[in-house]
Write a protein that holds these residues in place. Structure first.
Motif, PDB file in Angstrom:
ATOM      1  N   SER A  55       0.822  -1.221   0.000  1.00  0.00           N
ATOM      2  CA  SER A  55       0.000   0.000   0.000  1.00  0.00           C
ATOM      3  C   SER A  55       0.856   1.272   0.000  1.00  0.00           C
ATOM      4  N   GLU A  56       2.151   1.154   0.237  1.00  0.00           N
ATOM      5  CA  GLU A  56       3.055   2.304   0.200  1.00  0.00           C
ATOM      6  C   GLU A  56       3.358   2.635  -1.264  1.00  0.00           C
ATOM      7  N   VAL A  57       2.938   3.813  -1.710  1.00  0.00           N
ATOM      8  CA  VAL A  57       3.046   4.208  -3.114  1.00  0.00           C
ATOM      9  C   VAL A  57       4.491   4.186  -3.600  1.00  0.00           C
ATOM     10  N   GLU A  58       5.412   4.647  -2.783  1.00  0.00           N
ATOM     11  CA  GLU A  58       6.813   4.702  -3.196  1.00  0.00           C
ATOM     12  C   GLU A  58       7.424   3.311  -3.334  1.00  0.00           C
ATOM     13  N   CYS A  59       6.936   2.342  -2.579  1.00  0.00           N
ATOM     14  CA  CYS A  59       7.455   0.973  -2.660  1.00  0.00           C
ATOM     15  C   CYS A  59       6.820   0.267  -3.862  1.00  0.00           C
ATOM     16  N   GLY A  60       5.517   0.096  -3.841  1.00  0.00           N
ATOM     17  CA  GLY A  60       4.789  -0.479  -4.967  1.00  0.00           C
ATOM     18  C   GLY A  60       5.063  -1.952  -5.268  1.00  0.00           C
ATOM     19  N   LEU A  61       5.660  -2.664  -4.334  1.00  0.00           N
ATOM     20  CA  LEU A  61       5.975  -4.078  -4.563  1.00  0.00           C
ATOM     21  C   LEU A  61       4.695  -4.899  -4.724  1.00  0.00           C
ATOM     22  N   THR A  62       4.703  -5.790  -5.705  1.00  0.00           N
ATOM     23  CA  THR A  62       3.634  -6.775  -5.834  1.00  0.00           C
ATOM     24  C   THR A  62       4.279  -8.137  -5.606  1.00  0.00           C
ATOM     25  N   PHE A  63       3.590  -9.007  -4.883  1.00  0.00           N
ATOM     26  CA  PHE A  63       4.188 -10.275  -4.494  1.00  0.00           C
ATOM     27  C   PHE A  63       3.103 -11.314  -4.237  1.00  0.00           C
ATOM     28  N   VAL A  64       3.534 -12.556  -4.094  1.00  0.00           N
ATOM     29  CA  VAL A  64       2.610 -13.667  -3.865  1.00  0.00           C
ATOM     30  C   VAL A  64       2.992 -14.361  -2.566  1.00  0.00           C
ATOM     31  N   TYR A  65       1.986 -14.576  -1.716  1.00  0.00           N
ATOM     32  CA  TYR A  65       2.158 -15.366  -0.495  1.00  0.00           C
ATOM     33  C   TYR A  65       1.507 -16.721  -0.723  1.00  0.00           C
ATOM     34  N   ASN A  66       2.182 -17.782  -0.282  1.00  0.00           N
ATOM     35  CA  ASN A  66       1.595 -19.114  -0.293  1.00  0.00           C
ATOM     36  C   ASN A  66       1.057 -19.377   1.104  1.00  0.00           C
ATOM     37  N   VAL A  67      -0.218 -19.675   1.200  1.00  0.00           N
ATOM     38  CA  VAL A  67      -0.851 -19.928   2.494  1.00  0.00           C
ATOM     39  C   VAL A  67      -1.324 -21.366   2.514  1.00  0.00           C
ATOM     40  N   CYS A  68      -0.984 -22.082   3.588  1.00  0.00           N
ATOM     41  CA  CYS A  68      -1.436 -23.463   3.695  1.00  0.00           C
ATOM     42  C   CYS A  68      -1.916 -23.768   5.106  1.00  0.00           C
ATOM     43  N   TYR A  69      -2.816 -24.720   5.190  1.00  0.00           N
ATOM     44  CA  TYR A  69      -3.331 -25.199   6.460  1.00  0.00           C
ATOM     45  C   TYR A  69      -2.236 -26.017   7.143  1.00  0.00           C
ATOM     46  N   SER A  70      -2.070 -25.816   8.434  1.00  0.00           N
ATOM     47  CA  SER A  70      -1.031 -26.541   9.158  1.00  0.00           C
ATOM     48  C   SER A  70      -1.605 -27.681  10.000  1.00  0.00           C
ATOM     49  N   HIS A  71      -2.417 -27.341  10.999  1.00  0.00           N
ATOM     50  CA  HIS A  71      -2.962 -28.372  11.877  1.00  0.00           C
ATOM     51  C   HIS A  71      -4.128 -27.814  12.690  1.00  0.00           C
ATOM     52  N   SER A  72      -4.882 -28.715  13.305  1.00  0.00           N
ATOM     53  CA  SER A  72      -6.021 -28.322  14.134  1.00  0.00           C
ATOM     54  C   SER A  72      -5.590 -28.212  15.588  1.00  0.00           C
ATOM     55  N   LEU A  73      -6.232 -27.310  16.306  1.00  0.00           N
ATOM     56  CA  LEU A  73      -5.971 -27.181  17.738  1.00  0.00           C
ATOM     57  C   LEU A  73      -7.001 -27.945  18.563  1.00  0.00           C
ATOM     58  N   SER A  74      -8.179 -28.129  17.986  1.00  0.00           N
ATOM     59  CA  SER A  74      -9.211 -28.949  18.624  1.00  0.00           C
ATOM     60  C   SER A  74     -10.024 -29.608  17.512  1.00  0.00           C
ATOM     61  N   PRO A  75     -10.551 -30.789  17.772  1.00  0.00           N
ATOM     62  CA  PRO A  75     -11.271 -31.495  16.702  1.00  0.00           C
ATOM     63  C   PRO A  75     -12.586 -30.811  16.335  1.00  0.00           C
ATOM     64  N   SER A  76     -12.988 -31.019  15.105  1.00  0.00           N
ATOM     65  CA  SER A  76     -14.250 -30.465  14.622  1.00  0.00           C
ATOM     66  C   SER A  76     -15.415 -31.259  15.188  1.00  0.00           C
ATOM     67  N   GLY A  77     -16.510 -30.585  15.452  1.00  0.00           N
ATOM     68  CA  GLY A  77     -17.714 -31.265  15.893  1.00  0.00           C
ATOM     69  C   GLY A  77     -18.400 -31.996  14.755  1.00  0.00           C
TER      70      GLY A  77
END
Length: 114
Positions: A55-77
Motif C-alpha cells: 500500500s506504500e506508493v513509493e514501494c509499490g511491490l507486488t508479491f505472492v504469499y503461499n498460504v497453507c493449512y497446518s494443523h487443528s488445535l481442537s477437533p471439529s464437531g
C-alpha cells in the motif's frame, strides 16, 4: 494542533457485519507497510496463493504469499457426522434399511437383539 481519532460506531460496524472480526493482515516484505490482497487463487481446500500489493506508493511491490493449512488445535464437531454419512453411503440399499431400523429402535429393544 490536536489530532482526532475517529472510531466507527457499533451500529455502523453491526450494519457492515464487522462485529468482533479478526482480519488476516499481510505486510510488505520490503518496507513492512500494510499490503492489500488483490486476488486469492485456491489450489486446494487447504492451500492458496495470495496475490498482494504494497500500500506504500513509493514501494509499490507486488508479491505472492503461499498460504497453507497446518494443523487443528481442537477437533471439529462435524467429524463424527461426516464419518457416519460416509459409512452409510457405502452400504447397499437393503443394508441401509437395516441400519435405519437399528438406529430408530428404542435402546432397550436393541440390547435384546444383540
Amino acid at each position: 494542533m490536536s489530532t482526532l481519532k475517529l472510531k466507527s460506531s457499533p451500529m455502523l460496524a453491526l450494519a457492515c457485519g464487522v462485529v468482533n472480526m479478526r482480519i488476516f493482515k499481510i505486510k510488505c516484505p520490503e518496507c513492512d507497510s500494510p499490503a492489500i490482497i488483490r486476488k486469492s487463487d485456491w489450489k486446494d481446500k487447504k492451500l492458496a496463493d495470495l496475490y498482494c500489493a504494497c500500500s506504500e506508493v513509493e514501494c509499490g511491490l507486488t508479491f505472492v504469499y503461499n498460504v497453507c493449512y497446518s494443523h487443528s488445535l481442537s477437533p471439529s464437531g462435524l467429524t463424527g457426522q461426516k464419518m457416519v454419512k460416509f459409512l452409510i453411503d457405502q452400504l447397499k440399499p437393503e443394508e441401509r434399511q437395516m441400519a435405519f431400523k437399528l438406529l430408530t429402535q428404542q435402546p432397550d429393544s436393541m440390547i435384546s437383539k444383540i
